[in-house]
Scaffold this motif. Structure first.
Motif, PDB file in Angstrom:
ATOM      1  N   LYS A 202      14.062  47.871  56.190  1.00  0.00           N
ATOM      2  CA  LYS A 202      13.111  48.185  55.126  1.00  0.00           C
ATOM      3  C   LYS A 202      12.162  49.288  55.585  1.00  0.00           C
ATOM      4  CE  LYS A 202       9.712  46.010  52.040  1.00  0.00           C
ATOM      5  NZ  LYS A 202      10.414  46.380  50.802  1.00  0.00           N
TER       6      LYS A 202
ATOM      7  N   LYS B 190       4.033  54.119  55.008  1.00  0.00           N
ATOM      8  CA  LYS B 190       3.728  54.578  53.655  1.00  0.00           C
ATOM      9  C   LYS B 190       2.658  55.660  53.732  1.00  0.00           C
ATOM     10  CE  LYS B 190       4.643  53.199  50.048  1.00  0.00           C
ATOM     11  NZ  LYS B 190       5.626  53.698  49.057  1.00  0.00           N
TER      12      LYS B 190
ATOM     13  N   ASP C 203      14.093  56.713  50.588  1.00  0.00           N
ATOM     14  CA  ASP C 203      14.044  55.254  50.479  1.00  0.00           C
ATOM     15  C   ASP C 203      14.565  54.836  49.102  1.00  0.00           C
ATOM     16  OD1 ASP C 203      13.486  52.575  50.442  1.00  0.00           O
ATOM     17  OD2 ASP C 203      11.311  52.775  50.589  1.00  0.00           O
ATOM     18  N   PRO C 204      15.680  54.072  49.031  1.00  0.00           N
ATOM     19  CA  PRO C 204      16.236  53.699  47.731  1.00  0.00           C
ATOM     20  C   PRO C 204      15.323  52.796  46.918  1.00  0.00           C
ATOM     21  CG  PRO C 204      17.340  52.494  49.504  1.00  0.00           C
ATOM     22  CD  PRO C 204      16.475  53.533  50.147  1.00  0.00           C
ATOM     23  N   GLU C 205      14.434  52.050  47.582  1.00  0.00           N
ATOM     24  CA  GLU C 205      13.516  51.181  46.850  1.00  0.00           C
ATOM     25  C   GLU C 205      12.465  51.995  46.097  1.00  0.00           C
ATOM     26  OE1 GLU C 205      11.777  47.998  48.980  1.00  0.00           O
ATOM     27  OE2 GLU C 205      13.669  47.268  49.807  1.00  0.00           O
ATOM     28  N   LYS C 206      12.129  53.165  46.644  1.00  0.00           N
ATOM     29  CA  LYS C 206      11.162  54.031  45.966  1.00  0.00           C
ATOM     30  C   LYS C 206      11.864  54.907  44.943  1.00  0.00           C
ATOM     31  CE  LYS C 206       9.331  57.608  48.092  1.00  0.00           C
ATOM     32  NZ  LYS C 206       8.479  58.455  48.968  1.00  0.00           N
TER      33      LYS C 206
END
Length: 212
Positions: A74, A78, A105-108
């Motif tokens: 993860k 930031k 970052d794929p989550e962002k």
């Protein structure tokens, strides 16, 4: 010699909110304003989860490291964080190390936000370390090229507003010193049957890429 403001831990200088809005941390701004020596700013950028914070900790020379690291998949950092320390060679300068949020970052999932973080790091830095793993590939070149274009556009507009307009080619000479660190590189450095240096490998990758 001016004493550095006390820093027990790195501080976030550019905050990145949950909705991907960037803002300046006033506490970090105050710390920088207290430093009267010339600053040498070195930032590290690159894809997320490639060990940027770990590498910057090695450069800091601080026992136990300065920047927080995390061994999971993860994204950890930031925004942009800074650590101020005496310059190891120039006693009348202050070294500022900056750790940036990882790209991709794929989550962002926000390329514009990635581009702004990269551009800000370049605008603030004397030297930029681009950290990646494996080989130099097309995706890395495209990301770097698009970011450099944004950087040049920002600097060009700023110069124009000061009535010192320059060509974009001239503005490119204002870019910070650039170092590309390739981690986990295990292949032989051979091109067309001959051994090549790291610089020759990079130049070969860039030969068909138009920067700026």
């Amino acid at each position: 010699m001016a004493l550095l403001p006390r820093m027990d831990n790195p501080i976030c200088v550019i905050e990145n909110s949950a909705d991907n809005r960037l803002s300046v941390n006033e506490n970090a701004q105050t710390i920088l304003a207290q430093i009267t020596q010339p600053l040498v700013v070195v930032s590290i950028v690159g894809p997320y989860r490639t060990g940027k914070s770990y590498l910057l900790n090695k450069l800091s020379g601080r026992q136990g490291g300065a920047f927080s690291v995390d061994p999971t998949i993860k994204a950890h950092t930031k925004g942009i964080w800074m650590w101020c320390m005496p310059h190891p060679i120039k006693s009348d300068h202050t070294l500022v190390l900056m750790d940036t949020e990882g790209l991709g970052d794929p989550e962002k999932g926000d390329k514009d936000n990635d581009c702004m973080i990269l551009s800000l790091a370049m605008l603030m830095s004397s030297a930029v370390i681009y950290n990646s793993s494996g080989v130099i590939n097309q995706d890395a070149l495209e990301k770097l090229n698009s970011t450099l274009n944004v950087y040049i556009e920002i600097v060009h507009k700023a110069s124009f507003q000061k009535m010192k307009a320059q060509s974009k080619e001239d503005t490119g000479n204002m870019a910070p010193f650039f170092v590309w660190v390739i981690r986990d590189f295990t292949l032989k450095s051979v091109l067309d049957g001959r051994s090549v240096t790291a610089d020759e490998y990079l130049e070969n990758c860039l030969k068909d890429v138009r920067m700026y």
